[in-house]
Write an enzyme that holds these catalytic residues in place. Structure first.
Site, PDB file in Angstrom:
ATOM      1  N   GLU A   1     116.510  36.154 -93.341  1.00 19.64           N
ATOM      2  CA  GLU A   1     116.688  36.061 -91.895  1.00 19.64           C
ATOM      3  C   GLU A   1     118.179  36.085 -91.577  1.00 19.64           C
ATOM      4  O   GLU A   1     118.848  35.052 -91.693  1.00 19.64           O
ATOM      5  CB  GLU A   1     116.107  34.752 -91.358  1.00 19.64           C
ATOM      6  CG  GLU A   1     114.650  34.536 -91.644  1.00 19.64           C
ATOM      7  CD  GLU A   1     114.060  33.486 -90.711  1.00 19.64           C
ATOM      8  OE1 GLU A   1     113.246  33.862 -89.853  1.00 19.64           O
ATOM      9  OE2 GLU A   1     114.422  32.300 -90.817  1.00 19.64           O
TER      10      GLU A   1
ATOM     11  N   HIS B   1     115.732  26.694 -93.505  1.00 19.53           N
ATOM     12  CA  HIS B   1     115.829  27.521 -92.297  1.00 19.53           C
ATOM     13  C   HIS B   1     117.235  27.384 -91.715  1.00 19.53           C
ATOM     14  O   HIS B   1     117.858  26.326 -91.829  1.00 19.53           O
ATOM     15  CB  HIS B   1     114.777  27.073 -91.275  1.00 19.53           C
ATOM     16  CG  HIS B   1     114.687  28.002 -90.112  1.00 19.53           C
ATOM     17  ND1 HIS B   1     115.507  27.894 -89.023  1.00 19.53           N
ATOM     18  CD2 HIS B   1     113.894  29.078 -89.899  1.00 19.53           C
ATOM     19  CE1 HIS B   1     115.222  28.868 -88.175  1.00 19.53           C
ATOM     20  NE2 HIS B   1     114.247  29.603 -88.686  1.00 19.53           N
TER      21      HIS B   1
ATOM     22  N   GLY C   1     109.338  33.502 -85.074  1.00 18.11           N
ATOM     23  CA  GLY C   1     109.614  32.315 -84.252  1.00 18.11           C
ATOM     24  C   GLY C   1     109.060  32.502 -82.851  1.00 18.11           C
ATOM     25  O   GLY C   1     107.852  32.343 -82.619  1.00 18.11           O
TER      26      GLY C   1
ATOM     27  N   TRP D   1     106.590  27.518 -85.297  1.00 19.01           N
ATOM     28  CA  TRP D   1     106.563  27.027 -83.912  1.00 19.01           C
ATOM     29  C   TRP D   1     107.795  26.163 -83.578  1.00 19.01           C
ATOM     30  O   TRP D   1     107.962  25.743 -82.448  1.00 19.01           O
ATOM     31  CB  TRP D   1     105.275  26.241 -83.661  1.00 19.01           C
ATOM     32  CG  TRP D   1     104.054  27.112 -83.566  1.00 19.01           C
ATOM     33  CD1 TRP D   1     104.015  28.475 -83.562  1.00 19.01           C
ATOM     34  CD2 TRP D   1     102.691  26.682 -83.448  1.00 19.01           C
ATOM     35  NE1 TRP D   1     102.709  28.913 -83.449  1.00 19.01           N
ATOM     36  CE2 TRP D   1     101.873  27.835 -83.387  1.00 19.01           C
ATOM     37  CE3 TRP D   1     102.061  25.428 -83.403  1.00 19.01           C
ATOM     38  CZ2 TRP D   1     100.482  27.774 -83.265  1.00 19.01           C
ATOM     39  CZ3 TRP D   1     100.673  25.358 -83.280  1.00 19.01           C
ATOM     40  CH2 TRP D   1      99.897  26.519 -83.217  1.00 19.01           C
ATOM     41  N   LYS D   2     108.590  25.854 -84.584  1.00 15.36           N
ATOM     42  CA  LYS D   2     109.804  25.044 -84.393  1.00 15.36           C
ATOM     43  C   LYS D   2     109.483  23.764 -83.604  1.00 15.36           C
ATOM     44  O   LYS D   2     108.373  23.259 -83.707  1.00 15.36           O
ATOM     45  CB  LYS D   2     110.892  25.898 -83.725  1.00 15.36           C
ATOM     46  CG  LYS D   2     111.120  27.202 -84.487  1.00 15.36           C
ATOM     47  CD  LYS D   2     112.335  27.965 -84.057  1.00 15.36           C
ATOM     48  CE  LYS D   2     112.431  29.249 -84.884  1.00 15.36           C
ATOM     49  NZ  LYS D   2     113.561  30.085 -84.548  1.00 15.36           N
TER      50      LYS D   2
HETATM   51  P1  PGA Z   1     112.758  34.231 -83.974  1.00 16.03           P
HETATM   52  O1  PGA Z   1     112.797  33.094 -85.067  1.00 16.03           O
HETATM   53  O2  PGA Z   1     111.587  35.115 -84.306  1.00 16.03           O
HETATM   54  O3  PGA Z   1     112.578  33.525 -82.665  1.00 16.03           O
HETATM   55  O4  PGA Z   1     114.044  34.951 -84.047  1.00 16.03           O
HETATM   56  C1  PGA Z   1     112.609  33.396 -86.418  1.00 16.03           C
HETATM   57  C2  PGA Z   1     112.894  32.171 -87.246  1.00 16.03           C
HETATM   58  O5  PGA Z   1     113.770  31.395 -86.831  1.00 16.03           O
HETATM   59  O6  PGA Z   1     112.272  31.943 -88.284  1.00 16.03           O
END
Ligand code: PGA
Length: 263
Positions: free
Chosen positions: A168, A96, A237, A12-13
């Site tokens: 990622e 991350h 995300g 969820w950042k």
């Molecule tokens: P995103 O983020 O799905 O919005 O690209 C993924 C992440 O940063 O882990």
């Protein structure tokens, strides 16, 4: 057949108040049904971890933190250590790209965070991946190799199965451009990462590590990644902030697992 549980992580950042997080979790309870072979993990802000731990059905959802400090306690004003989260989270997202890019986290610091997680009984979800510039210069494999080998340098073969790796590509993450990646390219990177793990730990231990993909994964493209032989789940995300989209991803994972076990 896939013997590892598929892992779908909602990152969820830095979004939502505690109240909004509870609301989203409540909506997830309504839309996502529990599946034995799928593990759904929510990574909210630090503030929401404690309240959510009391609200969620722990048989259906697990919690992750998005970061932590590598030292267990001391004069580090404003930090939260993994020791403090011991009984609260199963997982922690480590290294991350937001941490690497905005907060200048180094591979060595990430190595210490991975070790601190393991010391405190938390499974690190180690994020690795190249930036657009590194890719353009042809350095993708070198970057991923260095991130992986340094971060794992204090992880023993006995502890390796507790580590989850999330590949990622930075350029594919919504925050950093959100370019669409091609599952065929991801497949090659997964084989490369698995080969690196095999070099370090041997085939059996390497095979037990769950490998996730992350980067603009949503309910329209999740199937392309989850169908890859080596893919054990997704780190999501933006799409995790929308419970319809997120529930759609979990559904796709379930269907893919079911078709695999029917084979
Ligand atoms: P995103 O983020 O799905 O919005 O690209 C993924 C992440 O940063 O882990």
């Amino acid at each position: 057949m896939h013997s590892k549980r598929t892992l779908i992580v909602a990152n969820w950042k830095m979004n939502m108040t505690v109240g909004q997080s509870s609301q989203l979790a409540a909506n997830m309870h309504k839309t996502i049904s529990g599946h034995r072979d799928i593990e759904v993990v929510i990574a909210p802000s630090f503030l929401s971890l404690q309240p959510l731990s009391l609200e969620i059905d722990r048989r259906r959802f697990r919690l992750a933190s998005q970061n932590g400090h590598e030292i267990d306690e001391g004069g580090y004003t404003g930090e939260v250590s993994f020791a403090m989260m011991r009984d609260l989270v199963h997982y922690s997202i480590i290294g991350h790209s937001s941490r690497r890019i905005y907060f200048a986290e180094t591979n060595k610091q990430i190595r210490d965070k991975v070790a601190a997680c393991i010391r405190n009984g938390i499974s690190p979800i180690l994020c690795i991946g190249e930036t657009a510039a590194e890719k353009a210069e042809g350095h993708t494999r070198q970057v991923v190799h260095d991130q992986l080998t340094v971060a794992l340098s204090n992880v023993t073969p006995e502890d390796l199965h507790n580590v989850v790796i999330a590949y990622e590509p930075v350029w594919a993450i919504t925050t950093f451009g959100g370019k669409t990646s091609n599952p065929e390219d991801i497949k090659k990177m997964f084989s490369y990462i698995r080969a690196q793990l095999t070099d370090l730990y041997g085939e059996k231990a390497a095979g037990r590590v769950r490998l996730l993909y992350g980067g603009s994964a949503d309910n329209t493209n999740a199937g392309g990644y989850l169908a890859l032989e080596d893919c054990d789940g997704l780190l999501v995300g933006s799409a995790s902030l929308n419970y319809h989209k997120f529930a759609g991803i979990v559904d796709i994972a379930y269907k893919i697992n079911r078709s695999r076990s029917d084979d």
